[in-house]
Design a protein around this motif. Structure first.
Motif, mmCIF file in Angstrom:
data_model
loop_
_atom_site.group_PDB
_atom_site.id
_atom_site.type_symbol
_atom_site.label_atom_id
_atom_site.label_comp_id
_atom_site.label_asym_id
_atom_site.label_seq_id
_atom_site.Cartn_x
_atom_site.Cartn_y
_atom_site.Cartn_z
ATOM 1 N N GLY A 150 0.755 -1.245 0.000
ATOM 2 C CA GLY A 150 0.000 0.000 0.000
ATOM 3 C C GLY A 150 0.780 1.287 0.000
ATOM 4 O O GLY A 150 0.200 2.358 0.255
ATOM 5 N N VAL A 151 2.092 1.235 -0.279
ATOM 6 C CA VAL A 151 2.870 2.473 -0.392
ATOM 7 C C VAL A 151 3.689 2.426 -1.687
ATOM 8 O O VAL A 151 4.115 1.350 -2.111
ATOM 9 N N PRO A 152 3.925 3.578 -2.317
ATOM 10 C CA PRO A 152 4.703 3.599 -3.564
ATOM 11 C C PRO A 152 6.204 3.727 -3.329
ATOM 12 O O PRO A 152 6.848 4.684 -3.747
ATOM 13 N N GLN A 153 6.756 2.757 -2.630
ATOM 14 C CA GLN A 153 8.193 2.732 -2.362
ATOM 15 C C GLN A 153 8.689 1.299 -2.498
ATOM 16 O O GLN A 153 8.128 0.382 -1.891
ATOM 17 N N SER A 154 9.728 1.102 -3.307
ATOM 18 C CA SER A 154 10.338 -0.219 -3.417
ATOM 19 C C SER A 154 11.359 -0.358 -2.296
ATOM 20 O O SER A 154 12.432 0.258 -2.325
ATOM 21 N N ARG A 155 11.019 -1.158 -1.305
ATOM 22 C CA ARG A 155 11.867 -1.287 -0.107
ATOM 23 C C ARG A 155 11.862 -2.750 0.330
ATOM 24 O O ARG A 155 10.900 -3.222 0.947
ATOM 25 N N GLU A 156 12.908 -3.453 0.010
ATOM 26 C CA GLU A 156 13.004 -4.866 0.381
ATOM 27 C C GLU A 156 13.693 -5.009 1.733
ATOM 28 O O GLU A 156 14.750 -4.420 1.964
ATOM 29 N N ARG A 157 13.088 -5.812 2.583
ATOM 30 C CA ARG A 157 13.656 -6.064 3.896
ATOM 31 C C ARG A 157 13.428 -7.520 4.287
ATOM 32 O O ARG A 157 12.402 -8.112 3.964
ATOM 33 N N TYR A 158 14.398 -8.080 5.009
ATOM 34 C CA TYR A 158 14.234 -9.414 5.562
ATOM 35 C C TYR A 158 13.568 -9.318 6.937
ATOM 36 O O TYR A 158 13.865 -8.412 7.731
ATOM 37 N N PHE A 159 12.684 -10.269 7.198
ATOM 38 C CA PHE A 159 12.056 -10.412 8.509
ATOM 39 C C PHE A 159 12.308 -11.844 8.967
ATOM 40 O O PHE A 159 11.946 -12.803 8.277
ATOM 41 N N VAL A 160 12.968 -11.965 10.108
ATOM 42 C CA VAL A 160 13.349 -13.272 10.631
ATOM 43 C C VAL A 160 12.575 -13.516 11.924
ATOM 44 O O VAL A 160 12.822 -12.877 12.944
ATOM 45 N N ILE A 161 11.603 -14.404 11.824
ATOM 46 C CA ILE A 161 10.731 -14.743 12.949
ATOM 47 C C ILE A 161 11.334 -15.917 13.712
ATOM 48 O O ILE A 161 11.842 -16.876 13.109
ATOM 49 N N GLY A 162 11.266 -15.837 15.027
ATOM 50 C CA GLY A 162 11.655 -16.966 15.865
ATOM 51 C C GLY A 162 10.444 -17.439 16.658
ATOM 52 O O GLY A 162 9.833 -16.641 17.379
ATOM 53 N N ILE A 163 10.069 -18.703 16.513
ATOM 54 C CA ILE A 163 8.955 -19.293 17.255
ATOM 55 C C ILE A 163 9.527 -20.156 18.372
ATOM 56 O O ILE A 163 10.368 -21.026 18.117
ATOM 57 N N ARG A 164 9.088 -19.900 19.598
ATOM 58 C CA ARG A 164 9.621 -20.659 20.734
ATOM 59 C C ARG A 164 9.430 -22.158 20.513
ATOM 60 O O ARG A 164 8.389 -22.589 20.008
ATOM 61 N N ALA A 165 10.417 -22.937 20.887
ATOM 62 C CA ALA A 165 10.482 -24.351 20.514
ATOM 63 C C ALA A 165 9.316 -25.178 21.034
ATOM 64 O O ALA A 165 8.990 -26.217 20.446
ATOM 65 N N ASP A 166 8.661 -24.737 22.110
ATOM 66 C CA ASP A 166 7.548 -25.525 22.652
ATOM 67 C C ASP A 166 6.237 -25.253 21.922
ATOM 68 O O ASP A 166 5.212 -25.854 22.239
ATOM 69 N N LEU A 167 6.270 -24.372 20.902
ATOM 70 C CA LEU A 167 5.075 -24.021 20.141
ATOM 71 C C LEU A 167 5.166 -24.599 18.731
ATOM 72 O O LEU A 167 6.265 -24.840 18.212
#
Length: 316
Positions: free
Chosen positions: A158-175
């Motif tokens: 929804g914005v007119p900007q080319s902006r690539e970014r990495y998102f690194v999610i960590g899920i707790r091991a008991d989930l």
């Protein structure tokens, strides 16, 4: 995807001017902690997101400083990872290496109050993070989290900007990490263009227009092409990635296709980052440009927050 009505808690490390925080707040999260080293970023955050923010050096923080929360987010400094800095030291650098301070706080929490460990952690950084993803995966695993990552581009949100970014999610091991899904990225932009976020001419201060000297400079060749070719942003197009150097004006952020050449205003930069017009500028233009260039696109943060919220509702 329906959202769970429970209000989950989030800690916002390296919070900057609040792009990540606003995205999560809009999704219904309660931000219980926010920290940044930069006093000007803290000023902007305090006025626009919440007065829970503190000016802090993460190297001096200990586990007792961190409230219990369901999620920790951290858009750690990118200077040593950026392709604009080919001599950067990566995660060994003084700035980008602050990633390990978040890992330290996780480890301290594990040893002293394991019930306070977040269910989800999320790092954000530039595309230069790609070679170091195995390091993040290793560190997440060492601290009890399953790493999942994706690359998202702001122009699909929804914005007119080319902006690539990495998102690194960590899920707790008991989930059950298989329940988590990243936001869908269709590969077709939203149709928003630069012309849709421009301020009216009557609102533009003369200081944002390029002088004859600056125009002459931009017409000079660099590597066989006029500098315009490297830094232009056409009004009918999508903006290049905003950077912390936007405040310099030339050669960054020059708009073409207007009666007169000018650079983006601070408000236009905020719009390119998905910040609402209700977001107040309480710092100088220079600091505001830096904050927008360093920031997280609010709409992208919000899309991620919604998926995390759904996941938290599912795993209980």
């Amino acid at each position: 995807m329906p959202l769970n009505k429970k209000q989950f808690r989030v800690n916002d490390f390296f919070c900057g001017a609040g792009g990540m925080g606003l995205g999560f707040k809009q999704a219904g999260f309660n931000i219980v902690g926010a920290w940044d080293f930069d006093k000007y970023a803290v000023q902007s955050y305090r006025v626009n997101v919440g007065d829970h923010v503190k000016q802090s050096d993460i190297r001096e923080m200990v586990w007792q400083d961190v409230p219990t929360a369901d999620v920790w987010t951290f858009g750690f400094p990118c200077q040593d990872l950026s392709i604009a800095n080919p001599d950067g030291d990566g995660l060994d650098g003084k700035r980008s290496g602050l990633f390990f301070q978040v890992m330290r706080l996780l480890e301290e929490t594990q040893h002293n109050n394991p019930k306070a460990l977040p269910k989800v952690v999320m790092a954000e950084n530039v595309v230069g993070l790609r070679p170091y993803l195995p390091v993040l995966e290793r560190e997440y695993g060492r601290n009890g989290y399953k790493a999942l990552y994706t690359k998202l581009n702001s122009k699909y949100f929804g914005v007119p900007q080319s902006r690539e970014r990495y998102f690194v999610i960590g899920i707790r091991a008991d989930l059950d990490h298989t329940l988590f899904n990243f936001p869908y990225q269709s590969g077709v932009d939203s149709g928003m263009r630069i012309k849709h976020i421009l301020q009216d001419d009557s609102e533009i201060d003369s200081k944002f227009y390029l002088s004859d000297k600056a125009i002459e400079y931009m017409s000079r060749e660099r590597k066989g092409k006029p500098r315009w070719e490297y830094h232009k942003n056409e009004v009918d197009g999508i903006a290049a990635t905003l950077t912390a150097n936007m405040w310099k004006g030339v050669p960054y952020g020059v708009i073409q296709g207007l009666p007169r050449y000018r650079r983006f205003t601070p408000r236009e930069c905020a719009r390119l980052q998905g910040f609402p017009d209700s977001y107040m500028q309480v710092v100088s233009d220079t600091q505001f440009y830096k904050q927008m260039g360093n920031g997280v696109t609010v709409t992208v943060a919000n899309a991620l927050a919604k998926e995390i919220k759904w996941f938290l509702g599912e795993v209980k």
